[in-house]
Design a protein around this motif. Sequence first.
Motif, PDB file in Angstrom:
ATOM      1  N   THR A  66       0.838  -1.196   0.000  1.00 25.55           N
ATOM      2  CA  THR A  66       0.000   0.000   0.000  1.00 25.55           C
ATOM      3  C   THR A  66       0.875   1.249   0.000  1.00 25.55           C
ATOM      4  OG1 THR A  66      -1.717  -1.193   1.216  1.00 25.55           O
ATOM      5  CG2 THR A  66      -1.826   1.208   1.250  1.00 25.55           C
ATOM      6  N   ARG A  67       1.847   1.299   0.875  1.00 25.76           N
ATOM      7  CA  ARG A  67       2.756   2.449   0.959  1.00 25.76           C
ATOM      8  C   ARG A  67       3.576   2.604  -0.327  1.00 25.76           C
ATOM      9  NH1 ARG A  67       3.844   5.280   5.104  1.00 25.76           N
ATOM     10  NH2 ARG A  67       3.145   3.719   6.598  1.00 25.76           N
ATOM     11  N   GLN A  68       4.067   1.497  -0.875  1.00 24.24           N
ATOM     12  CA  GLN A  68       4.857   1.549  -2.107  1.00 24.24           C
ATOM     13  C   GLN A  68       4.036   2.073  -3.281  1.00 24.24           C
ATOM     14  OE1 GLN A  68       6.381  -2.390  -2.773  1.00 24.24           O
ATOM     15  NE2 GLN A  68       7.820  -2.280  -1.050  1.00 24.24           N
ATOM     16  N   THR A  69       2.795   1.643  -3.378  1.00 20.12           N
ATOM     17  CA  THR A  69       1.928   2.100  -4.464  1.00 20.12           C
ATOM     18  C   THR A  69       1.723   3.603  -4.399  1.00 20.12           C
ATOM     19  OG1 THR A  69       0.790  -0.027  -4.533  1.00 20.12           O
ATOM     20  CG2 THR A  69      -0.347   1.850  -5.527  1.00 20.12           C
ATOM     21  N   LEU A  70       1.445   4.119  -3.207  1.00 25.35           N
ATOM     22  CA  LEU A  70       1.239   5.553  -3.055  1.00 25.35           C
ATOM     23  C   LEU A  70       2.531   6.333  -3.307  1.00 25.35           C
ATOM     24  CD1 LEU A  70      -1.154   5.554   0.024  1.00 25.35           C
ATOM     25  CD2 LEU A  70      -1.745   5.975  -2.372  1.00 25.35           C
ATOM     26  N   GLN A  71       3.652   5.820  -2.853  1.00 26.87           N
ATOM     27  CA  GLN A  71       4.931   6.496  -3.091  1.00 26.87           C
ATOM     28  C   GLN A  71       5.257   6.524  -4.579  1.00 26.87           C
ATOM     29  OE1 GLN A  71       7.011   8.114  -0.712  1.00 26.87           O
ATOM     30  NE2 GLN A  71       7.724   8.912  -2.676  1.00 26.87           N
ATOM     31  N   LYS A  72       4.985   5.431  -5.284  1.00 29.43           N
ATOM     32  CA  LYS A  72       5.219   5.395  -6.721  1.00 29.43           C
ATOM     33  C   LYS A  72       4.319   6.387  -7.448  1.00 29.43           C
ATOM     34  CE  LYS A  72       6.897   0.659  -7.014  1.00 29.43           C
ATOM     35  NZ  LYS A  72       6.604  -0.705  -7.478  1.00 29.43           N
ATOM     36  N   ALA A  73       3.096   6.557  -6.978  1.00 27.46           N
ATOM     37  CA  ALA A  73       2.184   7.529  -7.587  1.00 27.46           C
ATOM     38  C   ALA A  73       2.729   8.941  -7.409  1.00 27.46           C
ATOM     39  CB  ALA A  73       0.792   7.398  -6.984  1.00 27.46           C
ATOM     40  N   VAL A  74       3.217   9.270  -6.221  1.00 24.81           N
ATOM     41  CA  VAL A  74       3.803  10.591  -5.971  1.00 24.81           C
ATOM     42  C   VAL A  74       5.060  10.777  -6.827  1.00 24.81           C
ATOM     43  CG1 VAL A  74       4.908  12.067  -4.246  1.00 24.81           C
ATOM     44  CG2 VAL A  74       2.851  10.772  -3.647  1.00 24.81           C
ATOM     45  N   ASP A  75       5.894   9.762  -6.897  1.00 22.84           N
ATOM     46  CA  ASP A  75       7.103   9.836  -7.722  1.00 22.84           C
ATOM     47  C   ASP A  75       6.743  10.065  -9.189  1.00 22.84           C
ATOM     48  OD1 ASP A  75       8.599   9.385  -5.447  1.00 22.84           O
ATOM     49  OD2 ASP A  75       8.946   7.250  -5.884  1.00 22.84           O
ATOM     50  N   TYR A  76       5.692   9.415  -9.660  1.00 19.44           N
ATOM     51  CA  TYR A  76       5.254   9.586 -11.036  1.00 19.44           C
ATOM     52  C   TYR A  76       4.849  11.037 -11.298  1.00 19.44           C
ATOM     53  CZ  TYR A  76       2.751   9.021 -15.389  1.00 19.44           C
ATOM     54  OH  TYR A  76       2.331   9.171 -16.688  1.00 19.44           O
ATOM     55  N   ILE A  77       4.111  11.626 -10.364  1.00 16.49           N
ATOM     56  CA  ILE A  77       3.698  13.027 -10.517  1.00 16.49           C
ATOM     57  C   ILE A  77       4.932  13.924 -10.589  1.00 16.49           C
ATOM     58  CG2 ILE A  77       2.515  14.969  -9.426  1.00 16.49           C
ATOM     59  CD1 ILE A  77       0.610  12.911  -8.140  1.00 16.49           C
ATOM     60  N   GLU A  78       5.900  13.702  -9.696  1.00 15.18           N
ATOM     61  CA  GLU A  78       7.110  14.528  -9.658  1.00 15.18           C
ATOM     62  C   GLU A  78       7.919  14.418 -10.948  1.00 15.18           C
ATOM     63  OE1 GLU A  78       8.926  13.008  -6.070  1.00 15.18           O
ATOM     64  OE2 GLU A  78       8.303  14.784  -4.961  1.00 15.18           O
ATOM     65  N   GLU A  79       7.987  13.225 -11.530  1.00  8.39           N
ATOM     66  CA  GLU A  79       8.858  12.984 -12.670  1.00  8.39           C
ATOM     67  C   GLU A  79       8.200  13.263 -14.022  1.00  8.39           C
ATOM     68  OE1 GLU A  79      10.063   8.951 -12.136  1.00  8.39           O
ATOM     69  OE2 GLU A  79      11.143   9.392 -10.283  1.00  8.39           O
ATOM     70  N   ASN A  80       6.889  13.101 -14.121  1.00 13.57           N
ATOM     71  CA  ASN A  80       6.255  13.105 -15.431  1.00 13.57           C
ATOM     72  C   ASN A  80       5.254  14.220 -15.681  1.00 13.57           C
ATOM     73  OD1 ASN A  80       7.454  10.616 -16.510  1.00 13.57           O
ATOM     74  ND2 ASN A  80       6.389   9.680 -14.798  1.00 13.57           N
ATOM     75  N   ALA A  81       4.907  14.988 -14.695  1.00 11.09           N
ATOM     76  CA  ALA A  81       3.913  16.041 -14.887  1.00 11.09           C
ATOM     77  C   ALA A  81       4.600  17.405 -14.945  1.00 11.09           C
ATOM     78  CB  ALA A  81       2.894  16.000 -13.750  1.00 11.09           C
ATOM     79  N   ASN A  82       3.909  18.367 -15.528  1.00 11.64           N
ATOM     80  CA  ASN A  82       4.426  19.737 -15.623  1.00 11.64           C
ATOM     81  C   ASN A  82       4.036  20.536 -14.393  1.00 11.64           C
ATOM     82  OD1 ASN A  82       5.538  19.349 -18.190  1.00 11.64           O
ATOM     83  ND2 ASN A  82       3.549  19.695 -19.138  1.00 11.64           N
ATOM     84  N   VAL A  83       4.220  19.928 -13.231  1.00  5.17           N
ATOM     85  CA  VAL A  83       3.847  20.550 -11.965  1.00  5.17           C
ATOM     86  C   VAL A  83       4.970  20.349 -10.958  1.00  5.17           C
ATOM     87  CG1 VAL A  83       1.386  20.155 -12.361  1.00  5.17           C
ATOM     88  CG2 VAL A  83       2.690  18.487 -11.060  1.00  5.17           C
ATOM     89  N   GLU A  84       4.887  21.076  -9.857  1.00  2.00           N
ATOM     90  CA  GLU A  84       5.833  20.910  -8.757  1.00  2.00           C
ATOM     91  C   GLU A  84       5.084  20.326  -7.569  1.00  2.00           C
ATOM     92  OE1 GLU A  84       7.396  24.773  -7.917  1.00  2.00           O
ATOM     93  OE2 GLU A  84       7.981  25.100  -9.997  1.00  2.00           O
ATOM     94  N   VAL A  85       5.596  19.247  -7.007  1.00  5.23           N
ATOM     95  CA  VAL A  85       5.022  18.692  -5.785  1.00  5.23           C
ATOM     96  C   VAL A  85       5.616  19.468  -4.621  1.00  5.23           C
ATOM     97  CG1 VAL A  85       4.820  16.665  -4.317  1.00  5.23           C
ATOM     98  CG2 VAL A  85       4.643  16.429  -6.796  1.00  5.23           C
ATOM     99  N   VAL A  86       4.768  20.223  -3.924  1.00  4.18           N
ATOM    100  CA  VAL A  86       5.213  21.050  -2.811  1.00  4.18           C
ATOM    101  C   VAL A  86       5.364  20.200  -1.555  1.00  4.18           C
ATOM    102  CG1 VAL A  86       4.622  23.023  -1.359  1.00  4.18           C
ATOM    103  CG2 VAL A  86       4.097  23.068  -3.799  1.00  4.18           C
TER     104      VAL A  86
END
Length: 93
Positions: A66-86
Amino acid sequence: MFVGICSVDIHIPWARSLKDKRQELKGIIDKLKNRFNVSVAEVAAQDFWQHAVLGISTVSASADLTRQTLQKAVDYIEENANVEVVDFNIEVL
């Protein structure tokens, strides 16, 4: 059974309207749902152009998975989206 919840605070520096913001978020949300099989919604800051808070949740038989899935989702946002994870917060119940 373990339930994981994650809140992700996002800054979208290039957004100049709510339409820009929603267009970017729709892409992120669709990709997260398809890639990680999670539930995702915008849960706060709906009226701000450059700020969003996404809520992500998942259910699994393992707390680690569960924790790994959520961490991978956050990592995906940081690496692949045109946004900044604050900031982000992951909880497993």
